[in-house]
Design a protein around this motif. Sequence first.
Motif, PDB file in Angstrom:
ATOM      1  N   SER A  89       0.829  -1.203   0.000  1.00  0.00           N
ATOM      2  CA  SER A  89       0.000   0.000   0.000  1.00  0.00           C
ATOM      3  C   SER A  89       0.864   1.254   0.000  1.00  0.00           C
ATOM      4  O   SER A  89       0.590   2.213  -0.735  1.00  0.00           O
ATOM      5  N   THR A  90       1.914   1.247   0.816  1.00  0.00           N
ATOM      6  CA  THR A  90       2.826   2.390   0.854  1.00  0.00           C
ATOM      7  C   THR A  90       3.523   2.569  -0.481  1.00  0.00           C
ATOM      8  O   THR A  90       3.687   3.697  -0.970  1.00  0.00           O
ATOM      9  N   GLN A  91       3.920   1.457  -1.095  1.00  0.00           N
ATOM     10  CA  GLN A  91       4.604   1.533  -2.385  1.00  0.00           C
ATOM     11  C   GLN A  91       3.712   2.150  -3.453  1.00  0.00           C
ATOM     12  O   GLN A  91       4.164   2.948  -4.281  1.00  0.00           O
ATOM     13  N   ARG A  92       2.432   1.794  -3.448  1.00  0.00           N
ATOM     14  CA  ARG A  92       1.511   2.373  -4.433  1.00  0.00           C
ATOM     15  C   ARG A  92       1.402   3.891  -4.250  1.00  0.00           C
ATOM     16  O   ARG A  92       1.360   4.649  -5.229  1.00  0.00           O
ATOM     17  N   VAL A  93       1.359   4.344  -2.997  1.00  0.00           N
ATOM     18  CA  VAL A  93       1.274   5.783  -2.745  1.00  0.00           C
ATOM     19  C   VAL A  93       2.552   6.475  -3.209  1.00  0.00           C
ATOM     20  O   VAL A  93       2.510   7.532  -3.852  1.00  0.00           O
ATOM     21  N   VAL A  94       3.704   5.867  -2.900  1.00  0.00           N
ATOM     22  CA  VAL A  94       4.983   6.462  -3.282  1.00  0.00           C
ATOM     23  C   VAL A  94       5.111   6.515  -4.803  1.00  0.00           C
ATOM     24  O   VAL A  94       5.555   7.528  -5.369  1.00  0.00           O
ATOM     25  N   GLU A  95       4.728   5.444  -5.483  1.00  0.00           N
ATOM     26  CA  GLU A  95       4.803   5.433  -6.945  1.00  0.00           C
ATOM     27  C   GLU A  95       3.917   6.520  -7.552  1.00  0.00           C
ATOM     28  O   GLU A  95       4.277   7.138  -8.559  1.00  0.00           O
ATOM     29  N   ALA A  96       2.775   6.762  -6.934  1.00  0.00           N
ATOM     30  CA  ALA A  96       1.887   7.812  -7.431  1.00  0.00           C
ATOM     31  C   ALA A  96       2.496   9.197  -7.246  1.00  0.00           C
ATOM     32  O   ALA A  96       2.139  10.141  -7.973  1.00  0.00           O
ATOM     33  N   LEU A  97       3.431   9.350  -6.309  1.00  0.00           N
ATOM     34  CA  LEU A  97       4.057  10.642  -6.042  1.00  0.00           C
ATOM     35  C   LEU A  97       5.310  10.877  -6.876  1.00  0.00           C
ATOM     36  O   LEU A  97       5.852  11.996  -6.854  1.00  0.00           O
TER      37      LEU A  97
END
Length: 202
Positions: A89-97
């Motif tokens: 979940s954290t990785q998805r947020v970071v990738e979106a940023l």
Amino acid sequence: MAAEDEAAGAEIVEIDGEPVTEDAPAEPEEAVIALPEDPDEAIRLLIDAVGMAQEAADRYLDDLRRLAAEYENYRKRVARDREDLVQRSTQRVVEALLPVLDSFDQAFAHEAQSPGEEQLLSGVRGTFHQLMDVLGREGLEAVPGLGEPFDPNVHEAVMGGGDGQLIVAQELRRGYIHNGRLLRAALVAVESTDPEESDPPA
């Protein structure tokens, strides 16, 4: 008298206003070992009974140990799955940023033309560092770039080249690693550090 004794062992309840007699629950029977009169035979019988009880206890203990091991494995698996879910979940947020971080880098490539622009860029840098501090606590780190040895595992060379040892001469797009996993390779230009490549021919 027998009827009174039988009634004493029963319980009277009412269902829809009608008395109904329920038998009292039977008392549990105690395990009794009938011992023979011969002492030697009685001792042998008791030893056999103790041995059987020990075997049963060992089986119960093995079952408990197996259940405890299965529960421990289940607990570890649940904790591992929960940790993986949080990381994904954290990785998805970071990738979106990542596009947002690219926008910061593009802003920093612009040279201020006035004191007002310099003040604006200073505020943007402060915001960028705050954001990187937050993402860093979540496991994000930038791929080492300018001046570092070229590493095909984290760098993608799109310009330059040469023989011998290659280094990153220019970083075209920053790369990022999240919790030890490469999110995006850095786009770089490379050059050779081989002295023979840099020295002109005699």
